[in-house]
Design an enzyme around this catalytic site. Structure first.
Site, mmCIF file in Angstrom:
data_model
loop_
_atom_site.group_PDB
_atom_site.id
_atom_site.type_symbol
_atom_site.label_atom_id
_atom_site.label_comp_id
_atom_site.label_asym_id
_atom_site.label_seq_id
_atom_site.Cartn_x
_atom_site.Cartn_y
_atom_site.Cartn_z
ATOM 1 N N LYS A 5 0.815 -1.214 0.000
ATOM 2 C CA LYS A 5 0.000 0.000 0.000
ATOM 3 C C LYS A 5 0.851 1.268 0.000
ATOM 4 C CE LYS A 5 -3.672 -2.151 2.778
ATOM 5 N NZ LYS A 5 -4.845 -2.398 1.970
ATOM 6 N N GLU B 25 -2.610 6.765 8.160
ATOM 7 C CA GLU B 25 -3.410 7.631 7.296
ATOM 8 C C GLU B 25 -4.369 8.465 8.110
ATOM 9 O OE1 GLU B 25 -4.066 4.908 3.315
ATOM 10 O OE2 GLU B 25 -5.780 5.392 4.565
ATOM 11 N N HIS C 147 -14.082 -3.270 8.760
ATOM 12 C CA HIS C 147 -13.371 -3.116 7.484
ATOM 13 C C HIS C 147 -13.562 -4.284 6.529
ATOM 14 C CE1 HIS C 147 -11.755 0.301 9.453
ATOM 15 N NE2 HIS C 147 -10.991 -0.396 10.267
ATOM 16 N N ARG D 205 -6.659 -8.197 -9.197
ATOM 17 C CA ARG D 205 -7.280 -9.518 -9.370
ATOM 18 C C ARG D 205 -8.777 -9.324 -9.539
ATOM 19 N NH1 ARG D 205 -9.805 -9.129 -4.440
ATOM 20 N NH2 ARG D 205 -8.485 -8.323 -2.791
HETATM 21 P P1 ADP Z 1 -7.697 -3.956 3.063
HETATM 22 O O1 ADP Z 1 -6.706 -4.079 1.954
HETATM 23 O O2 ADP Z 1 -7.251 -4.625 4.318
HETATM 24 O O3 ADP Z 1 -9.079 -4.313 2.657
HETATM 25 P P2 ADP Z 1 -8.225 -1.138 2.620
HETATM 26 O O4 ADP Z 1 -7.129 -0.167 2.511
HETATM 27 O O5 ADP Z 1 -8.877 -1.580 1.348
HETATM 28 O O6 ADP Z 1 -7.698 -2.406 3.435
HETATM 29 O O7 ADP Z 1 -9.324 -0.584 3.607
HETATM 30 C C1 ADP Z 1 -10.387 -1.373 4.061
HETATM 31 C C2 ADP Z 1 -11.507 -0.506 4.595
HETATM 32 O O8 ADP Z 1 -11.060 0.300 5.690
HETATM 33 C C3 ADP Z 1 -12.056 0.491 3.609
HETATM 34 O O9 ADP Z 1 -13.032 -0.081 2.804
HETATM 35 C C4 ADP Z 1 -12.611 1.571 4.508
HETATM 36 O O10 ADP Z 1 -13.856 1.208 5.024
HETATM 37 C C5 ADP Z 1 -11.673 1.579 5.661
HETATM 38 N N1 ADP Z 1 -10.664 2.619 5.460
HETATM 39 C C6 ADP Z 1 -9.492 2.473 4.812
HETATM 40 N N2 ADP Z 1 -8.792 3.610 4.816
HETATM 41 C C7 ADP Z 1 -9.527 4.516 5.492
HETATM 42 C C8 ADP Z 1 -9.338 5.902 5.865
HETATM 43 N N3 ADP Z 1 -8.226 6.556 5.556
HETATM 44 N N4 ADP Z 1 -10.312 6.504 6.564
HETATM 45 C C9 ADP Z 1 -11.444 5.844 6.914
HETATM 46 N N5 ADP Z 1 -11.669 4.560 6.613
HETATM 47 C C10 ADP Z 1 -10.733 3.897 5.910
#
Ligand code: ADP
Length: 647
Positions: free
Chosen positions: A116, A200, A235, A297
């Site tokens: 990431k 973040e 999440h 993917r």
């Molecule tokens: P993973 O790869 O583990 O699925 P992601 O980066 O896709 O992680 O994030 C998963 C979820 O976490 C997102 O769909 C969102 O709901 C929440 N999320 C991620 N980043 C943020 C952020 N900066 N602020 C608020 N919620 C977030």
């Protein structure tokens, strides 16, 4: 086009890929572990190769063994599905070195997006908006805590190798930072073998909206519109839909353009998803979305896109991998109607969504058609084992409008019958009926805020209990449901010798007298039960070893048929807490002799690569507690309390 492909996956996604391959006249090779020897994907494929024992590290993650299987069977290409080896660039390189085709992007594309932190740096350069935060190499606690302060709380700690919400912690204040960081690292290490994190800004009232993209090896890239995956629990996506509710023309134009730009920046080939986080605190605004990550993917939720575009994404994957150009140009891809997907899991919403295992003794889905798909990898009699993800099926529905599609989802959930394992079906139905969800007013915190209400299943009504009692008495099939008296408990012409049946629902003992007169039954319950009306018409009943499950609306009520032996064994264990599922005891925070209070965390159990904190069920003194590092089975005693009268 290929004439034979190998699918390096299991479960519903392997079955889904096999279906399209078969339709295209491509032969398929399945791979399987010990636990999957009789699995549906093995049965569906033209050939199958055993690759090892049940744990994924000894089977589905063995790239070389899988490549060997492809070579042995003469497959020309490997479809990785999602998870497992699908985003492992070394595997892609090894597949290509063996002279085979990987059905997916290049190893270089996956590397560019795999972590990431690096992906964010790359996207920043390409001009795609990214979430403000720290995504550097230095991982010291002091530095990270300092960055968190600079960014401003609340912040989100994320495993840079993360996926599926693992290794992620929201932190609201500096005091909680060290513990949250340690937890995220531990989880990241266990799940990905990489404990590096990024920090973040936590976006306010966040919505998760992602764009499906597709590229080919001729320089083309298109998008297939967006999916909204804001309905999440910790999440993890729960119900996904397309298009996003409330999406405006400007916002869609900006998001899809950014997604195509991201795909083009890495010369992307195949199916991919650009995930954005959206600040929806003031509606959808074209300047309030940020790149989170790219999934290189096919996604679990890809069917909702297929439903609204009429495009088979797996077919496109196969065509692109075989060297063809994208079958359609951007202006030939249109949105039609609305689609939802609900993920049915073997888990217990009432117990903090603990993953469950069990044999699916009874399994019935609604009939499929063009607007209703059931994506599953299991049949009745199959087991949900502790080795793999406990997803049982995905229900996918489509209709002209969002309202109609949501109603279709509700109906499909109510028509699904699963017995032998607890499921989240009633929870999914409660979410589908939630007023805010129905209005399209969803952010990623919605489920968390309403969780207590959403997980509450009303107790079984008199009709459901009577149905269970009839089944227990062996007259479940009498009389036909067309009989007007059949659904009325308590009806009888006169009293014949009743048969006494004993059932247990949760901790409640139920005793009933069941009799049959003139081919009709009657039930008298000794246990007072609220005569709640049945929400879904006549309750439906399934019997399985030691149990009876009654389906009433979207709720499934499981009754244990009385077993005095099991009760005696329970009593012998005394005042104790048991493992709610098989797992590894990761951390122990109490010792024999400790005085603990209700709710105090006693240990951390790791199961399905997630950590679950086990808290004291009541105040007391600990007599015994398991040791760290122990592997425990479902129901094993974890903690024993000193008996109240001995203390
Ligand atoms: P993973 O790869 O583990 O699925 P992601 O980066 O896709 O992680 O994030 C998963 C979820 O976490 C997102 O769909 C969102 O709901 C929440 N999320 C991620 N980043 C943020 C952020 N900066 N602020 C608020 N919620 C977030």
């Amino acid at each position: 086009m290929f004439t034979k492909i190998l699918i390096a996956n299991r479960g519903e996604i392997a079955c889904r890929v096999i279906r399209t391959a078969r339709r295209m006249g491509i032969r398929t090779v399945a791979v399987y572990s010990d636990a999957d020897a009789r699995a549906l994907h093995v049965e569906m494929a033209d050939e199958a190769v055993h690759i090892g024992p049940s744990p994924v590290t000894e089977s589905y993650l063995l790239g070389n063994r899988i490549i060997e299987a492809a070579l042995e069977t003469g497959a020309q290409a490997i479809h990785p599905g999602y998870g497992f080896l699908s985003e492992n660039p070394d595997f892609v390189d090894a597949v290509e070195a063996a002279g085979l085709t990987f059905i997916g992007p290049s190893g270089a594309s996956i590397r560019a997006m795999g972590l990431k932190d690096a992906a964010k740096r790359l996207m920043e350069k390409a001009g795609v908006p990214v979430v403000p935060g720290y995504h550097g190499e230095d991982q010291g606690l002091v530095l990270l805590a300092g960055k968190a302060k600079e960014i401003g709380y609340p912040v989100l700690i994320k495993a840079r190798a993360g996926g599926g919400g693992k290794g992620m912690r929201r932190v609201d204040s500096p005091d909680d930072f060290p513990e949250a960081l340690a937890g995220a690292r531990r989880e990241a290490k266990a799940a990905f073998g990489d404990e590096s994190v990024l920090v973040e800004k936590y976006v306010d009232k966040p919505r998760h909206i992602e764009v499906q993209v597709f590229g080919d090896n001729h320089g083309n890239a298109v998008h297939l519109f967006e999916r909204d995956c804001s309905a999440q629990r910790r999440h993890q996506k729960v119900i996904e839909e397309a298009p996003a509710p409330g999406m405006t023309r400007e916002m869609r134009a900006a998001m899809t353009a950014a997604a195509v730009k991201a795909a083009e920046a890495i010369k992307y080939s195949g199916a991919g998803t650009i995930e954005f986080i959206v600040d929806a605190s003031d509606g959808l605004k074209a300047d309030r979305f940020w790149f989170m990550e790219m999934n290189t993917r096919l996604q679990v939720e890809h069917p909702v896109t297929e439903m609204v575009t009429g495009i088979d994404l797996v077919e496109w994957q196969l065509r692109v991998a075989a060297g063809e150009a994208l079958p359609k140009s951007q202006n030939q891809i249109a949105l039609d109607g609305h689609a939802f997907e609900a993920r049915i899991y073997a888990e217990d919403p009432g117990k903090g969504f603990l993953p469950a295992t069990g044999t699916l003794h009874h399994l019935k889905f609604p009939p499929q058609d063009a607007d209703l798909r059931v994506e599953t990898g299991v049949r009745a009699g199959d087991a949900i084992s502790p080795f793999y993800d406990p997803m049982i099926a995905k229900l996918v529905v489509h209709a002209d409008s969002r309202t109609e599609a949501l109603q279709a989802l509700d109906n499909a959930l109510a028509a699904t019958e699963i017995a032998g394992s607890v499921t989240n079906i009633a929870f999914l139905a409660a979410l589908a009926r939630d007023a805010d969800f129905a209005a399209g007013d969803v952010d990623t915190g919605l489920i968390g805020r309403k969780q207590d209400g959403l997980v509450q299943v009303p107790p079984p009504g008199a009709e459901a209990v009577a149905a269970a009692a009839r089944e227990a008495a062996g007259i479940g099939t009498l009389p036909a449901s067309g009989d007007p008296w059949a659904s009325l408990p308590g009806y009888a012409h006169f009293h014949a010798t009743p048969r006494r049946t004993r059932l247990k629902f949760g901790d409640t003992d139920i005793s009933a007298h069941v009799s049959v007169v003139n081919g009709r039954w009657s039930v008298e319950l000794d246990t007072p039960i609220s005569p709640a009306p049945s929400p879904g018409g006549t309750p439906r009943v399934a019997r399985w070893p030691g149990h009876i499950t009654v389906f009433d609306g979207a709720a499934g009520y499981t009754f244990a048929v009385h077993d005095p032996l099991a009760q005696a064994a329970d009593a012998a264990a005394g005042d104790s807490m048991r493992a709610p599922m098989p797992g590894l005891v990761k951390i122990v925070r109490a010792a024999a002799g400790d005085i603990v209070t209700k709710g105090q965390p006693l240990l951390v159990l790791e199961a399905m690569k997630m950590e679950h904190t086990i808290a004291a069920s009541h105040d007391g003194v600990i007599a015994d507690i398991v040791a760290e590092g122990m592997q425990v089975t479902d129901g094993a005693v974890l903690v024993r309390f000193v008996e109240a009268d001995a203390a």
